[in-house]
Structures are given as C-alpha cells and as structure tokens.
Design a protein around this motif. Structure first.
Motif, PDB file in Angstrom:
ATOM      1  N   THR A  82       0.854  -1.181   0.000  1.00 13.86           N
ATOM      2  CA  THR A  82       0.000   0.000   0.000  1.00 13.86           C
ATOM      3  C   THR A  82       0.893   1.236   0.000  1.00 13.86           C
ATOM      4  O   THR A  82       2.060   1.179   0.403  1.00 13.86           O
ATOM      5  N   TYR A  83       0.324   2.333  -0.447  1.00 15.15           N
ATOM      6  CA  TYR A  83       1.072   3.591  -0.533  1.00 15.15           C
ATOM      7  C   TYR A  83       0.395   4.698   0.289  1.00 15.15           C
ATOM      8  O   TYR A  83       0.704   5.860   0.130  1.00 15.15           O
ATOM      9  N   PHE A  84      -0.517   4.319   1.175  1.00 11.86           N
ATOM     10  CA  PHE A  84      -1.186   5.296   2.015  1.00 11.86           C
ATOM     11  C   PHE A  84      -0.234   5.777   3.111  1.00 11.86           C
ATOM     12  O   PHE A  84       0.539   4.981   3.657  1.00 11.86           O
ATOM     13  N   ASN A  85      -0.316   7.063   3.466  1.00  7.84           N
ATOM     14  CA  ASN A  85       0.507   7.530   4.589  1.00  7.84           C
ATOM     15  C   ASN A  85      -0.180   7.193   5.902  1.00  7.84           C
ATOM     16  O   ASN A  85      -1.339   6.761   5.927  1.00  7.84           O
ATOM     17  N   SER A  86       0.545   7.361   6.985  1.00 10.04           N
ATOM     18  CA  SER A  86       0.034   6.916   8.292  1.00 10.04           C
ATOM     19  C   SER A  86      -1.136   7.757   8.771  1.00 10.04           C
ATOM     20  O   SER A  86      -1.874   7.347   9.663  1.00 10.04           O
ATOM     21  N   GLU A  87      -1.325   8.946   8.171  1.00  8.88           N
ATOM     22  CA  GLU A  87      -2.477   9.773   8.541  1.00  8.88           C
ATOM     23  C   GLU A  87      -3.711   9.427   7.710  1.00  8.88           C
ATOM     24  O   GLU A  87      -4.799   9.910   7.974  1.00  8.88           O
ATOM     25  N   MET A  88      -3.518   8.618   6.681  1.00 11.93           N
ATOM     26  CA  MET A  88      -4.598   8.242   5.765  1.00 11.93           C
ATOM     27  C   MET A  88      -5.189   9.442   5.042  1.00 11.93           C
ATOM     28  O   MET A  88      -6.347   9.448   4.636  1.00 11.93           O
ATOM     29  N   THR A  89      -4.369  10.506   4.896  1.00 13.95           N
ATOM     30  CA  THR A  89      -4.824  11.700   4.187  1.00 13.95           C
ATOM     31  C   THR A  89      -4.142  11.860   2.833  1.00 13.95           C
ATOM     32  O   THR A  89      -4.486  12.753   2.062  1.00 13.95           O
ATOM     33  N   GLY A  90      -3.148  11.008   2.561  1.00  9.85           N
ATOM     34  CA  GLY A  90      -2.417  11.107   1.307  1.00  9.85           C
ATOM     35  C   GLY A  90      -1.602   9.853   1.069  1.00  9.85           C
ATOM     36  O   GLY A  90      -1.783   8.828   1.741  1.00  9.85           O
ATOM     37  N   TYR A  91      -0.681   9.951   0.102  1.00  8.79           N
ATOM     38  CA  TYR A  91       0.080   8.780  -0.316  1.00  8.79           C
ATOM     39  C   TYR A  91       1.571   8.988  -0.082  1.00  8.79           C
ATOM     40  O   TYR A  91       2.091  10.102  -0.145  1.00  8.79           O
TER      41      TYR A  91
END
Length: 992
Positions: free
Chosen positions: A393-402
C-alpha cells in the motif's frame, strides 16, 4: 392498508349438514381490541325466544386444531357471556351454544384470541386455551336447543387480516369430490389470477370449489406491462420435478410475444450473482404448489389476443393449459411496477441490473504491468505459482495522502506446504501463469502447480476495491498421505500492529493466536491483520460456501465446515511472530487422498485500507436519525435525515413501496430546504405487508429461511409454519420474516433501490446490519450513485460478539462492504467506557479501512470519540446531542483540516501519559487538539509538541480550551503543561 376493503357474499353448502346459510366476509374496521380478542370474529344474529342461543357456524378455518383454542362470546354492548359451549368443533364448522339473556340482536364470537409473550419486538403469540365457565347442567340443557341463531358475517379486524377469499378452506367432502373426478390423475391444475395469490399449501380454497378447475386461463395486460398469473397445482400423488414449459404467445394476425419474455419463477431464473438458476420443484401428495408465470409484454406489442399452450409436467405426466392474454392499446412506461399489488415486480427477481463490474468512485481502473496489478493506493504482485508475491500500500500513516515508499504487507510470498511427513513435502513446480482477463474492474489469472502426486490449479481474480478471490483446486494424481497441509501467509512484522477476528476482539495484535474451527457455535472463518495504512484480511471458504444468517440467528443457519480447511475437527490457525515476520499458519492436520480425489482450498483477501479517509464528508454531512419536522431538523445544523422504518413515510420494514407517495412528498420538501434524506431499507428480513409474500413463499425456502414458525399472531394465522419470525413493531403491527441469505430477492432489492432513487428521490440508504454479500452491495452502490445522485450509505451493526451471533466481530463480518460505505455507526452493545483505544480504532472508528464513524450505545463517550472524529448521532435518543461539538468544529473551522491521529508515528502532539492520547486537527496557523483519557484516575498531563511539524512558533501561540456545552469549561494553558484531564473524559484545545 394495502388491500382494498371488500365485502364478499359466499353461499356455503356444508358438507356436514343439510342446512345452508349465506355469510358475508367483511372488514371489522378495528371495532374491537385485537390484542385481547384476536383478529377474527363471527357476527351472530339471534332472534329466538329462549334463554339459550344455538348457532351452527361454517367458519372454514385454515388453522389447525381449533378445538384447542378459546372462543369468547360477547353481546352487542361488549359484555362477555360466561355461559358458552362449543360442540363438534372442527376446522369446517362449530355448534355454538351461549346464554342469550341479553335478548335478541347481535352477538360476537371471537375465535382466535391470543396473548403475546416474550419481548415486545420478538413476540411469541400464544393462543388461549378453551375455558368452561358454564356448569355441566347448563351445558346439558343447552344442547337440547335447536338452531335458533345464524352467522351473518365473518369479520377480520381489518382487511389486511382477512382470510377471504384465498384462505377460506374447502371442506373435506368438497375436496374429496374434486379428487373423485380425477381418480387417474397425478395432479389437478387451477389457473388463478394475479390478484388472488395462492396462500394455502395444504387446503384448497373454497373459491376454487365455486369456480372449478379449468384447462384455460385468460387475462388482460397493457403494452409494456410485467404481467403475472398462477397455475395452482394440486398434487394427488407425490410429484417429482414439477415444471412448466411454454412457447410463444401468438395472435391470429401472426404477431407474437416471444417465449423469451415468459418465465416460470418456480423453475428458472437468474441468481443474485448473475448465474442461471434452475430450481427443482417437488410437491407432496395433497399439497398445492403455485407456479408463478411472468410475461413481460414488450411495448411494441400490437393490441390483440395472444394465445399459447403451457404444459405442466410431473411424474412423466403432463397437462396443457390454454392461455389467452388480451393486450390492450394502453402503454405502460414503467412496466406497471408503480402498482406492485398487481405483482408487476415479480420480474425483478430475475434482474441483472448493475451486474457489470464497472468501477465505483472513488476507485480507479485497474492497470497491469507484467505480473503487477495496480489499484487505488495499492499494488498486488503475482508469483509464478499464481499466489501473491508481494502486496503493498502507498497510504501515509495519517490516511490523508500517499507515500512514495510502499508499505510492504508480506515478508515473503504466500504459499502452500503439502507435508507427506513432518520433514518431507510435495515438491510443486509452478507453470503456465496467465493473466486471462484485463478489465477496468477485474483482472483474472490462472496457474498450474504439479508434483508427482498432486496437481494444483489456481484461479484468481482481483477487483478494483482490493478484493481478491482464489479458487484452489487440488487433485490427487496418485493415492497420497499427508501429515499436514499448511497454507502460509508470512506478514511483514512492521505491518501487523493490530489484529481482529478468530475470536480476538480488535486491538493490538497478541504475540500468539491459536484457533480451531467450530462452525456449530462460531461464525468465524476470517481475520484482519495490519496497521492503519496497510493491512490484509483473509477468510477460508468451502467451495459450496453459503453465507450464514446473522443478527441473532446464526445458530439457525451456521457456516458450512470446509471439507479442505476444516478436515473434520483437525483444521485450525496459529499466528506467531517469527523473527522479523509474523506467520499466519493455516493448517489442516493429517489426511489422505485417493487418486482422482479433489479438494478446494478457496480463500479471499481484502487489501486495506480501501481508500483515503474523506474527512470533508464527515464534517459536511451531519446525520439526524429520526423522522420529524424538516424545519426543526434544519435548525439543528443537521444536513442528512435518516428515516427509520416504523415511521409514517416508511412504516413497513424493508418494504418502502406502499407509502412511497408520502415519502416522495417529504423528500421533495427536504430537498427544497437543502437537506438530504436516506431511508432504512435492507434485506435481512421482510415485512409481512410485502405484496409479493405469497409468491415468495411459493419458492419454498429460496427467499424465506426455514424455521419453527410462531411469532406474532398474523404470521401464525396466514403462514402456518416453516419460517423464522423476525422483528415486530407493536405500534403498527408490522411483523417480519427472516430471509434465507443469498437469493433472488437481492435482484428485487437492487431494482427497488433504483426505483426509489428515480421515483422517490432518496439520497441513500441506512443499513441496519446486512444479510447480503459484496456483490449486492456493489450493485446498490451503482444504482444509488447513478446520474450523480449522492448514494450515501451508512451501516449500523450491533455487537456480533455473542452466542446468538456466533462470536464474530462486526467489522470482520462486514469488511467486504466497507469499500462502498460512507459512514459507520457501530456500537449497539459496545461498551465505549471499558474497551481500550485500539478497540475503538479497529472495531468502531473505521479509520484503518478509510472510513469514519459515529457512536451509538448510550450515545458513546464524546471525549474518546473526538480523537477519532466521532460524535453521537443526533435524534436517536433524548440524551444524544452532538450540536455543541458541531459548533466547536465550526468555530475552529474543521473543514479543510488535516486529521493526524494518535496512532500515527507522525502525530506532532503527544502527552507524557501513555493513557492520555492526543489527535491533531491541523490547519494553516491553527490547530485543534483532542485529548482523551483511559487513565484509572483524574490526571494532569504535559503536552509534547513538535512545533515544526505543526508549522507554528511556540513563542507566538496561545493554547486555550474553549467552553463547550456539556463537554468542558473554558481554560487557558499557555505552556501546555499540567493540564487536568478527568477520568474517562478529555479535552479539546485550540492552538493558534
């Protein structure tokens, strides 16, 4: 009510006596208290001169053992008469004696009085036993009285409860006469109009005695109409493979209605998953089987009479029915579905609407490069054996971006071990990996793996939302023994912080999980392991998997134990940390296979999260969960109204098609005021007010689950047995029946949703637990969002972790639906105060899956909810009031903020107490911090702030606590030190 008021005059010729009488079947218009007297009464006219009345009543009852049920007699004033006696009590008639001291006139005999025991919403209707208040001497004297009173009417409390005409039984003598005319036959056919649905299985209706059986049927339809009729088959022997065949209907002018527009619902159709369906219909001797025929008359059909022959076959015998359909000049643009009481929607049972796997927003089309399939925020790489080599996956840990750098889920490829002995195993050689289909919504592939003893055929499919389906067929090429078969999923340890499933509540992953199959008691076959920004769910399935019942009914239809994975009681799962990886070992134990034996080791995967968190939807859409005045609702600040069932515009559970005009008027008004409206509508159970109920019952247990019957009196009086009584609303007497799970009613459901969007204007649907799978969820999302409709779906679930539900996690049960949801409302029977924060995160918030939610049970804990962006839901209870928090959001300007949760390594604010967590809502030059405590006492905490990450200058900011009604008092914390946090509560701070 859905049925028109009727008054029927029926001349009843009793098979038991020489007398005859005329009885009217009428609507009682709720003139008596059905809760104490039942739903049915006989109006008796007494004109005699003695003190005892004697009426011979030919009541022709469909219920069994009327001799075991009480009769209550009242005079015209409503006074009960104690001296009564019922003699010769049968289903056909009764001799009724009663004290006539009240004089000449009307008396009422109530003959199905019952009481409701158990829960209000799950009543157990119990019929009162006969009671004898009259003395024996009075009875002996009364029995000498000749018939001196007559039954003038049989009344039901209302038209909906009436037995007329299709539940008024033929007498034994009349039935015997019908049989006598067909001594050499296997069955008799009674063609019947759609307006008289066949409702009884083991009794002929008296209507058929009056009109007789026939070898022909005539009906009238409009052009473009979905027309239906019935062929009632009365079995004179046990019938096997009952079926109806037909050709085209033709007119004398050479025009035709092609046979492709005609169908027998009981024999053929299209399943919910778009596969051809053939049903075998067997009928026991003495039973009646309705065969429902649908004719979808094309709009281009010329007016005229169209004739054809319908052949009914069983036991090698056949009968031909001549059918004539008069097609008028009228054209129905909507195929007549606006009048479902005419059974025009039965065609919907075979609908294929929205089956094409088109991509649904916010997802993007799949792309393939070599063995790597890319989907929204994720990549899936195939190994040569057909199994996953790597999942990222390429989601960041904030789940607001990649992120540019991927989050690896696997430490090594997923693989099988077939152990001949604990130290030796089959050496499988992979070959022929082929990607067989590349579409925007689905990519499919196959591969073959062989050894000296085995052939393993692998078929896989990945869909645009991250769902992966594997069919793994293992064939023995020789007789072979296995000490164990292991299916290994080696996780990258860094991507396994949390775990949920296999009997474990959601939270931080234990170092070891040990689990064994126990389908008789546990609805468990799946687990999710992962982080907020990277995770993998998998389940193990039998090749004949059938979705079990849920929400209190699991034990009545549990999981099938997979022959491969379960292997009797030997199979199970063990999850352990092994060095830098975490291994999920799915084992089967020892087994043998004979040459030619086949086992299926099927499994499914879900790659999480499904998409980025849409925080703007959370802040913009504020739900009001109650029917009410729209101006008042708008004044609260709510933007979306959820209309539950048991409301004036949506009274009947999961059947919003009767009061739809009221619903449309309400929704039109809401739209003018800038509000959206969603309705309660799912398929777990179905109201007894559904027009199609008799037709659905004719399908056996395809749509309705088999069960012990019982429940509310209406169900017992009109359905006899073999159903599961479900939710009941006492105020409106709406009684539902449990659906069987995956069946053609889901096709109807999709069509119904489409109709509601286009004809009523609904903006979405509120789901209260779910009894369908992701196929149906995808379909309803497509029809709800077509043509830019909002298509908002929120899902409520009660805690499934209990005996009746098979100890499943709600999030695990419904994870396959999450890609299509806009919001969760998980929490009925969840304890928001005793569970830890990681339980909130994984089981309630939806955040690890790209969703956000709201709190339910006891309105939740507002302080703890805030660190997940959750509030309670307005309107649901008197105490629930998220308005002060909504106001605080607006005062801060939460729209456009970036959510950085305590779970993120990059969260710029932490406290010096690990039991007091902080979530940040970050804006340019301004930050809101939500604190929530799980400490055992009131505490004081210091904030540890990374000012650089916040983009603020520590020397130029102030930290305050704004006053929020019912949440906190105002406060000043200039240095972010020694902040008081009460036990079980928290604080909202503004940094600016």
């Amino acid at each position: 009510m859905k049925f028109k008021l009727f008054i029927a005059f029926v001349t009843i010729l009793s098979g038991l006596s020489a007398h005859s009488q005329t009885i009217k079947y009428t609507n009682g218009n709720n003139q008596w208290n059905a809760d104490s007297l039942g739903n049915h009464r006989v109006v008796i006219l007494y004109n005699g001169t003695g003190s005892v009345a004697h009426a011979k009543i030919d009541w022709r009852r469909r219920d069994t053992h009327p001799e075991n049920k009480r009769i209550i007699i009242q005079d015209a004033s409503g006074k009960s008469i104690p001296n009564t006696y019922a003699d010769h009590v049968t289903r056909e008639s009764v001799d009724l004696y009663f004290d006539a001291k009240s004089g000449k006139g009307k008396y009422y005999a109530y003959y199905l009085p019952s009481v409701n025991e158990g829960r209000d919403n799950y009543p157990k209707g119990v019929y009162l036993k006969p009671e004898n208040k009259a003395g024996q001497s009075w009875i002996n004297e009364a029995k000498n009285t000749v018939v001196n009173a007559s039954a003038s009417e049989i009344q039901s409390i209302d038209s909906f409860n009436s037995f007329y005409p299709m539940e008024v039984i033929a007498t034994a003598k009349e039935t015997a006469a019908v049989k006598a005319k067909a001594k050499t036959e296997s069955f008799i056919i009674f063609p019947e109009d759609r307006m008289y649905p066949i409702k009884m299985q083991s009794d002929l209706p008296y209507r058929w005695i009056q009109k007789g059986n026939s070898n022909s049927f005539s009906g009238t339809a409009a052009k473009g109409e979905n027309y239906a009729f019935q062929l009632g088959v009365f079995a004179l022997k046990d019938l096997q493979n009952l079926e109806v065949s037909f050709g085209s209907l033709k007119s004398t002018s050479g025009k035709s209605i092609d046979a492709k527009y005609i169908n027998c619902l009981n024999n053929k159709g299209t399943s919910y998953d778009n596969k051809p369906l053939t049903e075998v219909v067997n009928v026991k001797n003495g039973n009646i089987q309705p065969m429902w025929i649908t004719v979808d008359v094309p709009k281009s059909t010329s007016p005229g009479i169209y004739a054809g022959k319908f052949t009914v076959k069983a036991n090698g015998k056949s009968k031909v029915i001549d059918v004539k359909l008069s097609v008028s000049n009228e054209v129905l643009a909507d195929a007549g579905v606006g009048q479902p009481n005419k059974q025009t929607r039965l065609t919907w049972l075979n609908s294929t609407m929205a089956q094409q796997n088109t991509v649904v927003a916010p997802f993007t089309p799949l792309t393939v490069e070599g063995n790597v399939i890319s989907l929204l925020g994720r990549k899936f790489e195939l190994n040569n054996d057909g199994f996953p080599k790597q999942i990222q996956t390429y989601f960041n840990s904030e789940m607001t971006g990649y992120n540019e750098k991927p989050n690896n889920i696997l430490a090594e490829p997923i693989h099988f071990h077939f152990y001949n002995t604990p130290k030796t195993q089959e050496k499988l050689t992979a070959s022929n990996l082929q990607i067989t289909s590349k579409e925007a919504g689905t990519v499919k592939w196959t591969a073959t793996n062989t050894s000296d003893n085995l052939k393993m055929d692998v078929g896989g499919a990945l869909e645009f939302d991250g769902y992966v389906h594997y069919v793994v067929k293992v064939t023995a090429l020789k007789d072979v023994e296995f000490s164990n078969v292991d299916f290994h999923i080696p996780f990258e340890k860094g991507s396994t912080k949390y775990l949920m499933g296999l009997g474990e509540k959601g939270g931080v992953r234990p170092d070891t999980v040990k689990w064994k199959w126990d389908v008789a008691h546990k609805n468990q076959d799946a687990v999710w392991v992962g982080n907020v920004n990277a995770g993998l769910y998998y389940n193990l399935r039998d090749e004949n998997y059938v979705r079990p019942l849920n929400t209190n009914f699991y034990l009545q239809k549990p999981l099938l134990l997979p022959k491969s994975w379960g292997n009797g009681d030997k199979g199970g799962i063990q999850i352990n940390v092994k060095g830098s990886s975490m291994l999920a070992d799915n084992f089967t134990g020892s087994r043998s296979m004979k040459k030619g034996d086949v086992l299926y080791y099927n499994f499914n995967l879900l790659i999480t999260p499904f998409h980025l968190i849409n925080t703007e939807f959370q802040w913009d859409n504020r739900f009001y969960h109650k029917y009410g005045d729209l101006d008042s609702i708008k004044a609260t600040g709510a933007t979306v109204v959820n209309i539950h069932h048991a409301t004036p515009i949506n009274p009947w559970i999961n059947y919003p098609f009767i009061e739809w005009k009221k619903m449309k008027s309400y929704i039109d008004d809401a739209h003018q005021k800038g509000l959206k409206v969603k309705i309660y509508n799912t398929v777990r159970e179905l109201s007894n007010h559904a027009y199609e109920l008799p037709a659905l019952r004719s399908l056996g247990t395809e749509v309705y689950s088999p069960g012990k019957g019982g429940g509310f009196s209406w169900l017992q009086e009109h359905l006899d047995s073999n159903y599961i009584a479900a939710w009941f609303v006492p105020e409106i007497k709406d009684a539902a029946i449990i659906n069987s799970g995956m069946n053609r009613w889901h096709n109807y459901y999709v069509e119904g949703m489409n109709w509601l969007v286009n004809n009523v204007g609904i903006d979405g649907v509120y789901l209260d637990d779910v009894a369908f799978d992701r196929i149906t969820m995808k379909r309803i999302k497509r029809v709800l969002t077509a043509n830019n409709h909002p298509g908002i779906i929120d899902l409520h679930s009660a805690n499934q972790f209990n005996k009746s539900d098979g100890f499943n996690n709600s999030a695990i049960l419904y994870l396959e639906h999450f890609p299509y949801l806009n919001r969760l409302w998980f929490g009925e029977y969840f304890d928001y105060n005793k569970n830890n924060p990681d339980f909130f995160l994984t089981e309630v918030s939806g955040i690890p899956f790209g969703l956000m939610g709201e709190m339910l049970q006891d309105d939740g804990n507002p302080w703890r909810g805030m660190i997940y962006g959750m509030t309670s839901r307005l309107g649901w209870s008197e105490k629930s009031d998220p308005k002060p928090l909504w106001k605080a959001w607006d005062n801060f300007g939460i729209k456009g903020s970036e959510l950085i949760g305590y779970w993120s390594d990059d969260c710029p604010v932490k406290t010096d107490n690990p039991k007091v967590l902080a979530t940040v809502y970050k804006k340019q030059g301004k930050v809101m911090i939500a604190l929530a405590s799980w400490a055992d006492t009131d505490v004081k905490v210091d904030l540890n702030i990374d000012w650089a990450k916040l983009g603020l200058n520590a020397g130029q900011v102030k930290i305050t606590a704004p006053a929020i009604d019912k949440f906190q008092i105002a406060g000043n914390y200039p240095d972010g030190k020694s902040i008081s946090v009460d036990k079980g509560k928290g604080l909202i701070l503004i940094v600016e």
